[in-house]
Write an enzyme that holds these catalytic residues in place. Sequence first.
Site, PDB file in Angstrom:
ATOM      1  N   ARG A  89      37.172  30.842  52.673  1.00  0.00           N
ATOM      2  CA  ARG A  89      36.088  31.747  53.046  1.00  0.00           C
ATOM      3  C   ARG A  89      34.780  31.022  53.270  1.00  0.00           C
ATOM      4  NH1 ARG A  89      37.178  35.146  47.888  1.00  0.00           N
ATOM      5  NH2 ARG A  89      37.817  33.031  47.426  1.00  0.00           N
ATOM      6  N   HIS A 116      42.806  39.782  51.404  1.00  0.00           N
ATOM      7  CA  HIS A 116      44.138  39.194  51.226  1.00  0.00           C
ATOM      8  C   HIS A 116      45.109  39.780  52.263  1.00  0.00           C
ATOM      9  CE1 HIS A 116      42.840  38.794  46.758  1.00  0.00           C
ATOM     10  NE2 HIS A 116      42.833  37.578  47.271  1.00  0.00           N
ATOM     11  N   LYS A 133      42.798  32.102  34.482  1.00  0.00           N
ATOM     12  CA  LYS A 133      41.602  32.946  34.584  1.00  0.00           C
ATOM     13  C   LYS A 133      41.825  34.161  33.683  1.00  0.00           C
ATOM     14  CE  LYS A 133      40.502  32.059  39.459  1.00  0.00           C
ATOM     15  NZ  LYS A 133      40.467  32.652  40.809  1.00  0.00           N
ATOM     16  N   SER A 175      37.924  39.176  45.000  1.00  0.00           N
ATOM     17  CA  SER A 175      38.394  40.076  43.934  1.00  0.00           C
ATOM     18  C   SER A 175      37.304  40.246  42.877  1.00  0.00           C
ATOM     19  CB  SER A 175      39.656  39.513  43.277  1.00  0.00           C
ATOM     20  OG  SER A 175      40.693  39.438  44.216  1.00  0.00           O
TER      21      SER A 175
END
Length: 160
Positions: A91, A17, A42, A129
């Site tokens: 990504r 990040h 989430k 993460s």
Amino acid sequence: MNIAVYPGTFDPFTNGHKDLVQRASSNIFDKIYVCVVEKSNKDTLFTSAERIELAKKSLNGVENVDVVGFNGLLVDYAKKLNASVILRGLRVVSDFEYEFQMSSMNKKLNQNIESIFLTPSESYAFLSSSLVKEIAKLGGDVTPFVSNDVKQALKKKFKQ
Ligand code: ADP
């Protein structure tokens, strides 16, 4: 002023990040607001206050960046901050479908706000993460992936 919002759950903020924010703030935008989704759908390991705090600490010393918490529609929040761009990272191929859907929807909600995607630096292409949490949970060393503050916070969480 060329202002961007960078939204996410940031549970927790990683060096991936940070790399994205740094490259965007030094080369492309005058100002970036890292927008931490407070009420995420989430299940998060860290509370919103912790996620904001850790993002702030991880970005300590990086110029032209503010960390803010937000709820509600991102496009409305971006407008309030005078931002004309939503910044996201892409990504892997699996990111694409979700990001494409989100950006198309945001475009429908507000035509004046564009989504811009940056790919990670090679060394962070695999970093997420969730992976960091998994490694920390299993007692692995997360030093290369997160700031020292995040590392300590992870240690504390998994001791509890
Ligand atoms: P979200 O739950 O909204 O996906 P994340 O905190 O997981 O929030 O990610 C926020 C943004 O940062 C997303 O656009 C994601 O693709 C991007 N991102 C996450 N990890 C990396 C990384 N290693 N390199 C580049 N971008 C990343």
